[in-house]
Design a protein around this motif. Structure first.
Motif, PDB file in Angstrom:
ATOM      1  N   LEU A 120       0.886  -1.285   0.027  1.00 52.91           N
ATOM      2  CA  LEU A 120      -0.044  -0.173   0.006  1.00 52.91           C
ATOM      3  C   LEU A 120       1.041   1.168  -0.031  1.00 52.91           C
ATOM      4  O   LEU A 120       0.373   2.408  -0.197  1.00 52.91           O
ATOM      5  N   THR A 121       2.026   1.123   0.022  1.00 49.13           N
ATOM      6  CA  THR A 121       3.158   2.396   0.333  1.00 49.13           C
ATOM      7  C   THR A 121       2.974   3.207  -0.812  1.00 49.13           C
ATOM      8  O   THR A 121       3.028   4.398  -0.692  1.00 49.13           O
ATOM      9  N   PRO A 122       3.092   2.675  -2.187  1.00 44.62           N
ATOM     10  CA  PRO A 122       3.003   3.571  -3.365  1.00 44.62           C
ATOM     11  C   PRO A 122       1.719   4.541  -3.383  1.00 44.62           C
ATOM     12  O   PRO A 122       1.793   5.501  -3.834  1.00 44.62           O
ATOM     13  N   LEU A 123       0.669   3.784  -2.983  1.00 43.19           N
ATOM     14  CA  LEU A 123      -0.577   4.667  -3.111  1.00 43.19           C
ATOM     15  C   LEU A 123      -0.588   5.658  -1.972  1.00 43.19           C
ATOM     16  O   LEU A 123      -1.148   6.809  -2.249  1.00 43.19           O
ATOM     17  N   ASN A 124      -0.330   5.175  -0.811  1.00 42.91           N
ATOM     18  CA  ASN A 124      -0.156   6.050   0.124  1.00 42.91           C
ATOM     19  C   ASN A 124       0.564   6.975   0.017  1.00 42.91           C
ATOM     20  O   ASN A 124       0.154   8.391   0.371  1.00 42.91           O
ATOM     21  N   GLU A 125       1.552   7.036  -0.935  1.00 45.19           N
ATOM     22  CA  GLU A 125       2.418   8.369  -1.174  1.00 45.19           C
ATOM     23  C   GLU A 125       1.620   9.323  -2.045  1.00 45.19           C
ATOM     24  O   GLU A 125       1.737  10.615  -1.715  1.00 45.19           O
ATOM     25  N   ILE A 126       0.832   8.675  -2.977  1.00 49.07           N
ATOM     26  CA  ILE A 126       0.179   9.471  -3.777  1.00 49.07           C
ATOM     27  C   ILE A 126      -0.905  10.288  -2.887  1.00 49.07           C
ATOM     28  O   ILE A 126      -1.209  11.256  -3.120  1.00 49.07           O
ATOM     29  N   LEU A 127      -1.639   9.587  -2.008  1.00 54.61           N
ATOM     30  CA  LEU A 127      -2.874  10.159  -1.242  1.00 54.61           C
ATOM     31  C   LEU A 127      -2.251  11.109  -0.557  1.00 54.61           C
ATOM     32  O   LEU A 127      -3.081  12.463  -0.199  1.00 54.61           O
ATOM     33  N   LEU A 128      -0.974  11.117   0.240  1.00 53.13           N
ATOM     34  CA  LEU A 128      -0.510  12.174   1.056  1.00 53.13           C
ATOM     35  C   LEU A 128      -0.346  13.255   0.305  1.00 53.13           C
ATOM     36  O   LEU A 128      -0.423  14.390   0.642  1.00 53.13           O
ATOM     37  N   LEU A 129       0.136  13.001  -1.150  1.00 48.99           N
ATOM     38  CA  LEU A 129       0.567  14.411  -1.888  1.00 48.99           C
ATOM     39  C   LEU A 129      -0.912  15.291  -2.300  1.00 48.99           C
ATOM     40  O   LEU A 129      -0.773  16.550  -2.613  1.00 48.99           O
ATOM     41  N   LYS A 130      -2.167  14.418  -2.511  1.00 50.03           N
ATOM     42  CA  LYS A 130      -3.219  14.836  -2.784  1.00 50.03           C
ATOM     43  C   LYS A 130      -4.373  14.504  -1.766  1.00 50.03           C
ATOM     44  O   LYS A 130      -5.237  13.744  -2.226  1.00 50.03           O
ATOM     45  N   PRO A 131      -4.355  15.055  -0.634  1.00 55.45           N
ATOM     46  CA  PRO A 131      -5.190  14.866   0.513  1.00 55.45           C
ATOM     47  C   PRO A 131      -6.674  14.908   0.270  1.00 55.45           C
ATOM     48  O   PRO A 131      -7.300  14.321   1.152  1.00 55.45           O
ATOM     49  N   THR A 132      -7.316  15.576  -0.766  1.00 60.15           N
ATOM     50  CA  THR A 132      -8.698  16.080  -0.905  1.00 60.15           C
ATOM     51  C   THR A 132      -9.048  15.431  -2.203  1.00 60.15           C
ATOM     52  O   THR A 132     -10.277  15.590  -2.429  1.00 60.15           O
ATOM     53  N   ALA A 133      -8.278  15.089  -3.033  1.00 60.62           N
ATOM     54  CA  ALA A 133      -8.803  14.637  -4.410  1.00 60.62           C
ATOM     55  C   ALA A 133      -9.734  13.322  -4.310  1.00 60.62           C
ATOM     56  O   ALA A 133      -9.329  12.512  -3.457  1.00 60.62           O
ATOM     57  N   ASN A 134     -10.585  13.361  -5.070  1.00 63.60           N
ATOM     58  CA  ASN A 134     -11.581  12.171  -5.334  1.00 63.60           C
ATOM     59  C   ASN A 134     -10.644  10.976  -6.162  1.00 63.60           C
ATOM     60  O   ASN A 134      -9.969  11.236  -6.834  1.00 63.60           O
ATOM     61  N   LEU A 135     -10.961   9.822  -5.670  1.00 60.08           N
ATOM     62  CA  LEU A 135     -10.357   8.685  -6.143  1.00 60.08           C
ATOM     63  C   LEU A 135     -11.278   7.682  -6.838  1.00 60.08           C
ATOM     64  O   LEU A 135     -11.907   7.263  -6.153  1.00 60.08           O
ATOM     65  N   LEU A 136     -10.689   7.146  -7.986  1.00 58.26           N
ATOM     66  CA  LEU A 136     -11.480   6.161  -8.832  1.00 58.26           C
ATOM     67  C   LEU A 136     -10.523   5.028  -9.296  1.00 58.26           C
ATOM     68  O   LEU A 136      -9.593   5.273 -10.257  1.00 58.26           O
ATOM     69  N   PHE A 137     -10.794   3.891  -8.917  1.00 57.78           N
ATOM     70  CA  PHE A 137     -10.230   2.609  -9.357  1.00 57.78           C
ATOM     71  C   PHE A 137     -10.863   2.364 -10.583  1.00 57.78           C
ATOM     72  O   PHE A 137     -12.167   1.830 -10.567  1.00 57.78           O
ATOM     73  N   CYS A 138     -10.262   2.205 -11.770  1.00 55.99           N
ATOM     74  CA  CYS A 138     -10.976   2.179 -12.967  1.00 55.99           C
ATOM     75  C   CYS A 138     -10.856   0.531 -13.639  1.00 55.99           C
ATOM     76  O   CYS A 138     -10.042   0.289 -14.329  1.00 55.99           O
ATOM     77  N   ASN A 139     -11.774  -0.322 -13.080  1.00 56.46           N
ATOM     78  CA  ASN A 139     -11.731  -1.860 -13.189  1.00 56.46           C
ATOM     79  C   ASN A 139     -10.513  -2.212 -13.077  1.00 56.46           C
ATOM     80  O   ASN A 139     -10.049  -3.151 -14.131  1.00 56.46           O
ATOM     81  N   VAL A 140      -9.475  -2.011 -12.015  1.00 55.76           N
ATOM     82  CA  VAL A 140      -8.182  -2.410 -12.070  1.00 55.76           C
ATOM     83  C   VAL A 140      -7.974  -3.404 -10.857  1.00 55.76           C
ATOM     84  O   VAL A 140      -7.339  -4.305 -10.825  1.00 55.76           O
ATOM     85  N   LEU A 141      -8.810  -3.401  -9.816  1.00 54.81           N
ATOM     86  CA  LEU A 141      -8.456  -3.913  -8.461  1.00 54.81           C
ATOM     87  C   LEU A 141      -8.919  -5.536  -8.888  1.00 54.81           C
ATOM     88  O   LEU A 141      -7.858  -6.634  -8.365  1.00 54.81           O
ATOM     89  N   GLY A 142      -9.739  -6.000  -9.917  1.00 54.61           N
ATOM     90  CA  GLY A 142      -9.794  -7.367 -10.136  1.00 54.61           C
ATOM     91  C   GLY A 142      -8.769  -7.887 -11.112  1.00 54.61           C
ATOM     92  O   GLY A 142      -8.755  -9.208 -11.140  1.00 54.61           O
ATOM     93  N   GLN A 143      -7.801  -7.123 -11.390  1.00 46.89           N
ATOM     94  CA  GLN A 143      -6.707  -7.573 -12.218  1.00 46.89           C
ATOM     95  C   GLN A 143      -5.428  -7.616 -11.559  1.00 46.89           C
ATOM     96  O   GLN A 143      -4.386  -7.813 -12.106  1.00 46.89           O
ATOM     97  N   VAL A 144      -5.233  -6.810 -10.404  1.00 48.99           N
ATOM     98  CA  VAL A 144      -3.884  -6.844  -9.654  1.00 48.99           C
ATOM     99  C   VAL A 144      -3.525  -8.187  -9.395  1.00 48.99           C
ATOM    100  O   VAL A 144      -2.094  -8.318  -9.757  1.00 48.99           O
ATOM    101  N   LEU A 145      -4.003  -9.194  -9.079  1.00 45.95           N
ATOM    102  CA  LEU A 145      -3.298 -10.607  -8.792  1.00 45.95           C
ATOM    103  C   LEU A 145      -2.840 -11.048 -10.131  1.00 45.95           C
ATOM    104  O   LEU A 145      -1.965 -12.011  -9.887  1.00 45.95           O
ATOM    105  N   PHE A 146      -3.231 -10.664 -11.381  1.00 51.89           N
ATOM    106  CA  PHE A 146      -2.491 -11.029 -12.493  1.00 51.89           C
ATOM    107  C   PHE A 146      -1.104 -10.699 -12.764  1.00 51.89           C
ATOM    108  O   PHE A 146      -0.424 -11.065 -13.636  1.00 51.89           O
ATOM    109  N   GLU A 147      -0.851  -9.412 -11.965  1.00 52.45           N
ATOM    110  CA  GLU A 147       0.508  -8.839 -12.354  1.00 52.45           C
ATOM    111  C   GLU A 147       1.509  -9.075 -11.418  1.00 52.45           C
ATOM    112  O   GLU A 147       2.703  -8.724 -11.529  1.00 52.45           O
ATOM    113  N   GLY A 148       1.200 -10.152 -10.315  1.00 50.23           N
ATOM    114  CA  GLY A 148       2.186 -10.567  -9.755  1.00 50.23           C
ATOM    115  C   GLY A 148       2.039 -11.719  -9.006  1.00 50.23           C
ATOM    116  O   GLY A 148       1.065 -12.470  -9.402  1.00 50.23           O
TER     117      GLY A 148
END
Length: 222
Positions: A120-148
């Motif tokens: 979660l560290t890479p995402l956390n770094e982005i969220l800390l830089l943009k603390p109020t921005a809306n966040l959308l996961f674009c049909n990606v979470l279901g694919q994460v396990l195919f990448e590693g």
């Protein structure tokens, strides 16, 4: 790292990201050949996003949008600034061509894996830089396990940790839950307790003549 080695690594990673199992050239080809089959799903995603009561902040983070094939252009125009994170080298060019948003900034950063492990560290770094921005996961979470490589319990723990990290944010996700192709059924392991209180909306996506995906869409606001 010297310049020659840096160039080699960049080229190697670029080629790898073009032939990823869940994106890259394979995905762009499907989008082109099956665009008429995708329209009902695109309409469902549009309806879901238009019902997401998010944009108090006029900034948006997109995670895994690829070329934005499933995203509605008019909805994106609600946001003054869009940051997009996708490893695909073609994603930025095709996204800009499709959506013509005047203020999109692309980054080729892996937000789910670090040193070969789920993190979660890479995402956390982005969220800390943009603390109020809306966040959308674009049909990606279901694919994460195919990448590693990660076990089921490790992945489910990652999702619970993700939900905890997102508390206090306006965020949404649509993601594969199950897919069927050539008689094979794949469980994408995204229907766990990490979204149990969010009442997922069920969407259907026909990717090709013989490939069908069941998708869940969820959002949370503050």
């Amino acid at each position: 790292m010297d310049e020659e080695k840096r160039l080699y690594v960049s080229l190697r990673d670029g080629i790898a990201n073009l032939v990823r199992p869940s994106g890259g050239l394979y995905y762009h080809g499907k989008a082109l050949l099956n665009r008429h089959r995708w329209r009902p799903f695109q309409d469902e995603v549009r309806s879901f996003l238009e019902g997401w009561p998010c944009p108090k902040d006029k900034n948006l983070i997109l995670i895994g949008p690829s070329a934005g094939y499933t995203l509605p252009s008019e909805w994106l125009k609600k946001f003054d600034k869009v940051w997009a994170f996708d490893l695909d080298p073609l994603a930025e060019v095709l996204f800009r061509w499709r959506h013509k948003h005047p203020n999109v900034e692309f980054h080729r950063v892996n937000l789910f894996w670090r040193d070969g492990k789920l993190s979660l560290t890479p995402l956390n770094e982005i969220l800390l830089l943009k603390p109020t921005a809306n966040l959308l996961f674009c049909n990606v979470l279901g694919q994460v396990l195919f990448e590693g490589r990660a076990g089921e319990e490790e992945w489910l723990g990652f999702l619970r940790g993700l939900r905890q990290r997102l508390r206090g944010r306006n965020w949404a996700s649509y993601h594969d839950v199950e897919s069927r192709s050539a008689g094979e059924i794949v469980n994408h392991l995204t229907a766990g307790d990490w979204t149990q209180d969010l009442r997922p909306r069920e969407l259907k996506w026909q990717l090709s003549k013989d490939q069908h995906h069941q998708v869940h869409a969820v959002w949370e606001t503050v």
